[in-house]
Design a protein around this motif. Structure first.
Motif, PDB file in Angstrom:
ATOM      1  N   GLU A 213      82.972  84.688  43.234  1.00 30.35           N
ATOM      2  CA  GLU A 213      82.567  83.823  44.341  1.00 30.35           C
ATOM      3  C   GLU A 213      81.494  82.826  43.900  1.00 30.35           C
ATOM      4  N   VAL A 214      81.583  81.618  44.428  1.00 31.23           N
ATOM      5  CA  VAL A 214      80.586  80.580  44.188  1.00 31.23           C
ATOM      6  C   VAL A 214      80.102  80.101  45.553  1.00 31.23           C
ATOM      7  N   THR A 215      78.775  80.072  45.739  1.00 30.94           N
ATOM      8  CA  THR A 215      78.222  79.625  47.018  1.00 30.94           C
ATOM      9  C   THR A 215      77.157  78.557  46.787  1.00 30.94           C
ATOM     10  N   ILE A 216      76.920  77.782  47.820  1.00 34.54           N
ATOM     11  CA  ILE A 216      75.893  76.745  47.789  1.00 34.54           C
ATOM     12  C   ILE A 216      74.741  77.214  48.660  1.00 34.54           C
ATOM     13  N   ASN A 217      73.540  77.212  48.088  1.00 28.71           N
ATOM     14  CA  ASN A 217      72.352  77.679  48.790  1.00 28.71           C
ATOM     15  C   ASN A 217      71.264  76.615  48.748  1.00 28.71           C
ATOM     16  N   SER A 218      70.139  76.944  49.347  1.00 32.96           N
ATOM     17  CA  SER A 218      69.025  76.006  49.433  1.00 32.96           C
ATOM     18  C   SER A 218      67.746  76.620  48.867  1.00 32.96           C
ATOM     19  N   THR A 219      66.834  75.750  48.443  1.00 30.54           N
ATOM     20  CA  THR A 219      65.488  76.196  48.078  1.00 30.54           C
ATOM     21  C   THR A 219      64.600  75.979  49.294  1.00 30.54           C
ATOM     22  N   ASP A 220      63.338  76.337  49.166  1.00 30.79           N
ATOM     23  CA  ASP A 220      62.408  76.146  50.285  1.00 30.79           C
ATOM     24  C   ASP A 220      62.232  74.681  50.645  1.00 30.79           C
ATOM     25  N   SER A 221      62.298  73.806  49.629  1.00 32.82           N
ATOM     26  CA  SER A 221      61.997  72.401  49.866  1.00 32.82           C
ATOM     27  C   SER A 221      63.224  71.513  50.024  1.00 32.82           C
ATOM     28  N   THR A 222      64.379  71.960  49.573  1.00 30.05           N
ATOM     29  CA  THR A 222      65.576  71.112  49.593  1.00 30.05           C
ATOM     30  C   THR A 222      66.786  71.931  50.019  1.00 30.05           C
ATOM     31  N   SER A 223      67.674  71.301  50.761  1.00 32.16           N
ATOM     32  CA  SER A 223      68.872  72.015  51.191  1.00 32.16           C
ATOM     33  C   SER A 223      70.033  71.738  50.247  1.00 32.16           C
TER      34      SER A 223
ATOM     35  N   GLY B 158      68.085  69.454  40.812  1.00 32.74           N
ATOM     36  CA  GLY B 158      66.886  68.752  41.259  1.00 32.74           C
ATOM     37  C   GLY B 158      66.829  68.625  42.772  1.00 32.74           C
ATOM     38  N   THR B 159      65.649  68.272  43.264  1.00 29.66           N
ATOM     39  CA  THR B 159      65.449  68.164  44.709  1.00 29.66           C
ATOM     40  C   THR B 159      66.245  67.012  45.333  1.00 29.66           C
ATOM     41  N   ARG B 160      66.668  66.062  44.533  1.00 30.82           N
ATOM     42  CA  ARG B 160      67.463  64.941  45.062  1.00 30.82           C
ATOM     43  C   ARG B 160      68.943  65.282  45.184  1.00 30.82           C
TER      44      ARG B 160
END
Length: 156
Positions: A77-87, A139-141
């Protein structure tokens, strides 16, 4: 005698009232329970439908290079997640190691038009027969899109 008859009638009507109240209470409880089951099942099915719809909308085509496949690297499985500062900037890959593995891996993300908009790399190690979740932080961008292509390759 009239007192006994009157008391008997009162006792009988009270018993019938209490019995019918208990019957009504049990029927109401059963009806509420059944309604709760139906609502719960419907809510659960609705929730699963929403989850599956969201999960499908985040599907990207994923390509693994032939050299990684030959080296025993496989993904689940491959999923897309977020960090605290960026989605949506973390790609979580369930890596399966069919052979002892110690390689540098690069992941590139492409939009629907085939234009690259993000890449990251990690040194990945695993023993034959192992499997684990690995987070690849972009990266955050970078916001990994719902549609597009993800390429996983070995860095020489």
């Amino acid at each position: 005698m009239k007192k006994i008859l009157t008391l008997s009638i009162i006792f009988a009507s009270t018993s019938m009232t209490l019995t019918s109240c208990n019957w009504a209470k049990e029927k109401t409880k059963t009806a509420i329970s059944k309604t709760g089951e139906v609502v719960g099942k419907t809510g659960s099915e609705f929730g699963n439908g929403v989850y599956n719809g969201i999960k499908k909308s985040f599907e990207n085509d994923i390509e693994i290079s032939e050299d990684l496949k030959k080296a025993g690297f496989q993904i689940g499985e491959v999923t897309i997640n977020s960090t605290d500062s960026t989605s949506d900037n973390v790609l979580t890959v369930y890596a399966i190691f069919n052979q002892k593995f110690d390689k540098n891996i690069r992941i590139k993300v492409y939009n629907e038009e085939g234009k690259e908009y993000g890449r990251t790399s990690e040194n990945i190690k695993g023993e034959k027969g192992d499997a684990e979740y690995i987070d690849f932080n972009f990266g955050t961008r970078v916001k990994i899109g719902a549609k597009g292509n993800i390429k996983i390759e070995q860095i020489e």
